[in-house]
Design an enzyme around this catalytic site. Structure first.
Site, PDB file in Angstrom:
ATOM      1  N   ARG A 226      37.295  27.048 -26.185  1.00 59.93           N
ATOM      2  CA  ARG A 226      36.986  26.366 -27.431  1.00 59.93           C
ATOM      3  C   ARG A 226      36.481  24.963 -27.116  1.00 59.93           C
ATOM      4  O   ARG A 226      37.000  24.291 -26.215  1.00 59.93           O
ATOM      5  CB  ARG A 226      38.229  26.290 -28.332  1.00 59.93           C
ATOM      6  CG  ARG A 226      38.649  27.638 -28.907  1.00 59.93           C
ATOM      7  CD  ARG A 226      37.655  28.133 -29.933  1.00 59.93           C
ATOM      8  NE  ARG A 226      38.007  29.423 -30.524  1.00 59.93           N
ATOM      9  CZ  ARG A 226      37.553  30.582 -30.113  1.00 59.93           C
ATOM     10  NH1 ARG A 226      36.729  30.638 -29.067  1.00 59.93           N
ATOM     11  NH2 ARG A 226      37.891  31.708 -30.732  1.00 59.93           N
ATOM     12  N   HIS A 274      27.283  29.896 -26.128  1.00 57.09           N
ATOM     13  CA  HIS A 274      28.402  30.666 -26.693  1.00 57.09           C
ATOM     14  C   HIS A 274      28.188  32.170 -26.483  1.00 57.09           C
ATOM     15  O   HIS A 274      28.229  32.969 -27.423  1.00 57.09           O
ATOM     16  CB  HIS A 274      28.575  30.364 -28.185  1.00 57.09           C
ATOM     17  CG  HIS A 274      29.979  30.626 -28.660  1.00 57.09           C
ATOM     18  ND1 HIS A 274      30.618  29.855 -29.596  1.00 57.09           N
ATOM     19  CD2 HIS A 274      30.882  31.594 -28.320  1.00 57.09           C
ATOM     20  CE1 HIS A 274      31.836  30.321 -29.820  1.00 57.09           C
ATOM     21  NE2 HIS A 274      32.017  31.372 -29.052  1.00 57.09           N
TER      22      HIS A 274
END
Length: 311
Positions: A226, A274
């Site tokens: 994250r 990502h």
């Protein structure tokens, strides 16, 4: 009785998930209906992504569970209108395997010093011998499903792996630490650091100046977890000073990463968009269908989120 399942994720995802969800649900033998819109009071299950139009769960009076499409639930876990069980996505076939491949690939890249061979504009003959894996300690922060799977893969290659988690864990072949003292010790030998913690108030800026100072000089950082786990200013300063040799970053506080962000231009940063571990519709659909089957059979749901812990 017909089970009503609402697909409450961005409509662009529907094209990817419609056929796999139907295929997986048919295997359960349930009488069901699946779609993008139903009267809220008729919905039994919601297949969910945080970008959904559903933000107020109050009208869903028959709701039995919300089944998140992603592993991260930070976008929904704090929703006070959600009273039904919330399950996160744990998908060994797709999500977990994708993360293992990403982490293993970038650990090996940094361990072997591959960048110097891939980008060598001066054509310099510089035979630098890397250590063997057994002499390169790796630390993984976060020993959930993804962290444990990555730890097993790396120990299988020969890396000595230390894992840290908030609560005690026991993972075969891995040195497992927890608590503040364990955190400090885990960093002290982390020649390669992998961040796989969830995004919670307690994990914000886990990798800050003090944490970096505890790591060996010239360590490598890999963050497929994250974006909020890293204090960006602290990491950039450490990269400039040579305290961290290179950072491979897949997640960021703001995504897409703004074009003017310093990470893009920094010579010691690799930005990936990502992609470390994307949910794969066929295997994720089977996970969702299994949880619906269990719910209808009166069995406990899999992968339930601890609301207090946030994951």
């Amino acid at each position: 009785m017909t089970v009503t399942i609402l697909f409450a994720a961005p409509e662009a995802r529907w094209a990817d998930y419609e056929a796999p969800l139907h295929a997986a649900l048919r295997e359960t033998g349930l009488d069901y209906r699946l779609g993008l819109s139903f009267p809220p009071e008729e919905v039994d299950y919601i297949v969910y992504a945080p970008e959904s139009h559903v933000q107020d769960f109050t009208p869903y009076t028959r709701l039995k569970a919300v089944l998140n499409l992603w592993a991260g639930v930070e976008g929904v876990v704090g929703n006070e209108t959600l009273k039904a069980p919330l399950a996160r996505m744990v998908d060994a076939e797709g999500l977990t395997q994708g993360m293992v491949e990403y982490v293993t690939g970038h650990v090996m890249r940094h361990h072997l010093g591959m960048d110097a061979q891939i980008v060598n504009p001066e054509h310099e003959w510089d035979p630098v011998m890397p250590p063997l894996a057994r002499d390169r300690p790796v630390t993984i922060l976060g020993l959930g499903t993804l962290g444990q799977a990555c730890a097993h893969a790396l120990t299988g290659i020969g890396f000595p792996v230390t894992g840290w988690s908030r609560t005690p864990k026991d993972v075969s072949g891995v040195t497992c630490l927890h608590g503040e003292d364990g955190f400090r010790h885990a960093l002290e030998h982390a020649q390669i650091l992998v961040l796989l913690l969830p995004d919670t108030p307690d994990t914000a800026d886990t990798l800050d100046t003090r944490a970096i100072e505890r790591m060996p000089r010239g360590a490598f950082v890999i963050n497929p977890g994250r974006g909020a786990l890293i204090d960006d200013d602290a990491l950039l300063a450490a990269l400039d000073a040579g305290e961290v040799a290179h950072a491979t970053l897949d997640v960021f506080r703001q995504e897409p990463l703004p074009k003017g962000h310093p990470y893009w231009a920094h010579p010691c940063v690799t930005v990936t968009p990502h992609i470390a571990s994307e949910t794969r519709p066929p295997s994720a659909s089977r996970v969702i269908a299994e949880n619906i089957r269990r719910g209808e059979a009166g069995k406990p749901f899999l992968h339930l989120v601890d609301r207090d812990a946030g994951y």
